[in-house]
Design an enzyme around this catalytic site. Structure first.
Site, PDB file in Angstrom:
ATOM      1  CD  GLU A  92      -2.883  -1.209   2.308  1.00  0.00           C
ATOM      2  OE1 GLU A  92      -4.038  -1.577   2.107  1.00  0.00           O
ATOM      3  OE2 GLU A  92      -2.430  -0.937   3.425  1.00  0.00           O
ATOM      4  CB  CYS A 112       7.629  -5.326   8.322  1.00  0.00           C
ATOM      5  SG  CYS A 112       9.101  -4.782   9.209  1.00  0.00           S
ATOM      6  CB  CYS A 119       3.873  -1.723  13.478  1.00  0.00           C
ATOM      7  SG  CYS A 119       3.960  -1.631  11.692  1.00  0.00           S
ATOM      8  N   GLY A 157       7.074  -2.040   5.665  1.00  0.00           N
ATOM      9  CA  GLY A 157       8.429  -2.594   5.584  1.00  0.00           C
ATOM     10  C   GLY A 157       9.513  -1.748   6.227  1.00  0.00           C
ATOM     11  CD  GLU A 158      14.003  -0.695   8.806  1.00  0.00           C
ATOM     12  OE1 GLU A 158      13.143  -0.136   9.494  1.00  0.00           O
ATOM     13  OE2 GLU A 158      14.994  -0.098   8.358  1.00  0.00           O
ATOM     14  CG  LEU A 212      14.260   7.104  20.663  1.00  0.00           C
ATOM     15  CD1 LEU A 212      15.565   6.343  20.695  1.00  0.00           C
ATOM     16  CD2 LEU A 212      14.506   8.563  21.097  1.00  0.00           C
ATOM     17  CB  CYS A 330       2.011   6.369  11.199  1.00  0.00           C
ATOM     18  SG  CYS A 330       2.984   7.612  10.438  1.00  0.00           S
TER      19      CYS A 330
END
Ligand code: SAH
Ligand code: SF4
Length: 337
Positions: A92, A112, A119, A157-158, A212, A330
């Protein structure tokens, strides 16, 4: 070159292709110009290429970009596109209008593998990598492709778990032979994978945002399993010599959870880190996910946390939640039909 996509090749790779096709090497620049500058995706329309070459290319690469499978529109104007790539890889892409900008939030992987507790992408597991072409496809195949002003790698994803393709996509976006976009308009968000982060820093000039979420290692490990094997404190120490902010914006992303990481002690420690590493702090009010024992903070708490950081001399901003009703905000992208 079979099984490879033409769209998403760098100038160097296009030159190799031209050698393979025994055609003049300057043709590579012409193809790059058609795809990345003129955004012409029908090879027959690339009129300055020799006709026989166009025909061969078209036979080998019948489709340069892939249209989106569906689109939803939020009441706040945010749009979410779904792409269905081969091998069941659904991704997406969110498009977020602002007063003076239009930001596209791209996915770097289908799913991910890092499983952060808060998440939705992580909760749905990992379904495959994306090529540079498939990352860029999310920018070029959407309705507003020619109006985009900013790009953030903050979708599914990372990015640094797919660093090579992500860096390649940034090269195409910023190169003089590519889209010629300023790197200052591109931001990559990461949980922090040190060697790959160094690559990203050395090879690009994009802005960097580090997730963080807690300045305390035990607490961060509860939220983000990666903290156990790669503590963020170590990463920050090891990259600090690179003098990041001189060339780009460097920031910490800090999801604020009600009653968890919003205390004075948290603000003090986050403030210290931000000042030490010359980072801004972008506060993200948690977007709740059903079934999780994590809660969103009140607006008052968010403002108080921001004020506390500001008082300490830190530049702290609040990320407005956009597109929550269509699950485009997010952490809510899950690539579901
Ligand atoms: N994997 C990268 C980039 C994708 S996530 C990373 O984690 O940084 C982009 C941002 O959304 C990250 O800062 C992430 O922590 C945040 N995010 C994830 N889930 C969220 C949620 N439920 N609410 C608010 N922000 C979330
Ligand atoms: Fe992956 Fe980022 Fe979600 Fe963590 S927050 S699971 S790293 S996408």
């Amino acid at each position: 070159m079979k099984n490879q996509q033409l769209f998403g090749l760098t100038l160097g790779e296009l030159s190799e292709l031209c050698v393979e096709y025994e055609t003049k090497s300057f043709t590579s620049k012409q193809i790059a110009t058609w795809m990345y500058k003129s955004r012409v995706f029908d090879i027959s329309q690339m009129s300055n290429l020799p006709k026989f070459f166009r025909e061969r290319l078209k036979a080998d690469f019948p489709k340069l970009i892939q249209p989106y499978a569906s689109v939803s529109i939020s009441k706040d104007g945010t749009k979410k596109y779904l792409f269905e790539y081969s091998g069941n890889r659904r991704v997406e892409t969110a498009v977020i209008p602002g007063t003076d900008r239009l930001t596209v939030c791209v996915s770097s992987q289908a799913g991910c593998r890092f499983g952060c507790r808060f998440c939705a992408t992580g909760m749905n597991g990992f379904h495959g990598q994306l090529t540079a072409g498939e990352i860029l496809n999310q920018i070029m195949a959407i309705d507003e492709h020619d109006k985009i002003t900013n790009i953030v790698y903050m979708g599914m994803g990372e990015p640094l778990d797919n660093a090579e393709e992500v860096i390649k996509s940034i090269e195409i976006l910023t190169a003089p032979w590519g889209c010629e976009m300023s790197a200052s308009r591109i931001t990559v968000s990461t949980i922090g994978i040190e060697d790959k982060l160094k690559d990203l820093i050395e090879k690009t000039r994009v802005n960097i945002a580090i997730s963080l979420h807690s300045p305390f290692t035990e607490e961060r490990a509860l939220l983000m399993p990666i903290e156990k094997s790669r503590p963020i404190a170590e990463l920050l120490k090891n990259i600090s010599s690179l003098d990041l902010p001189r060339h780009r914006k460097f920031s910490f992303e800090y999801i604020l959870f009600k009653g968890l990481n919003q205390s004075k002690a948290h603000a003090k420690k986050v403030g210290e880190l931000a000042l030490r590493y010359n980072a801004r702090v972008n506060i993200i009010p948690f977007n709740p996910i059903p079934g999780l024992d994590l809660e969103a903070p009140s607006e008052k708490d968010v403002l108080a946390f921001q004020e506390d950081l500001t008082q300490r001399g830190v530049i702290a901003t609040i990320r407005k939640s956009r597109g929550r009703d269509i699950l485009a905000a997010c952490g809510l992208l899950a690539g579901k039909k």
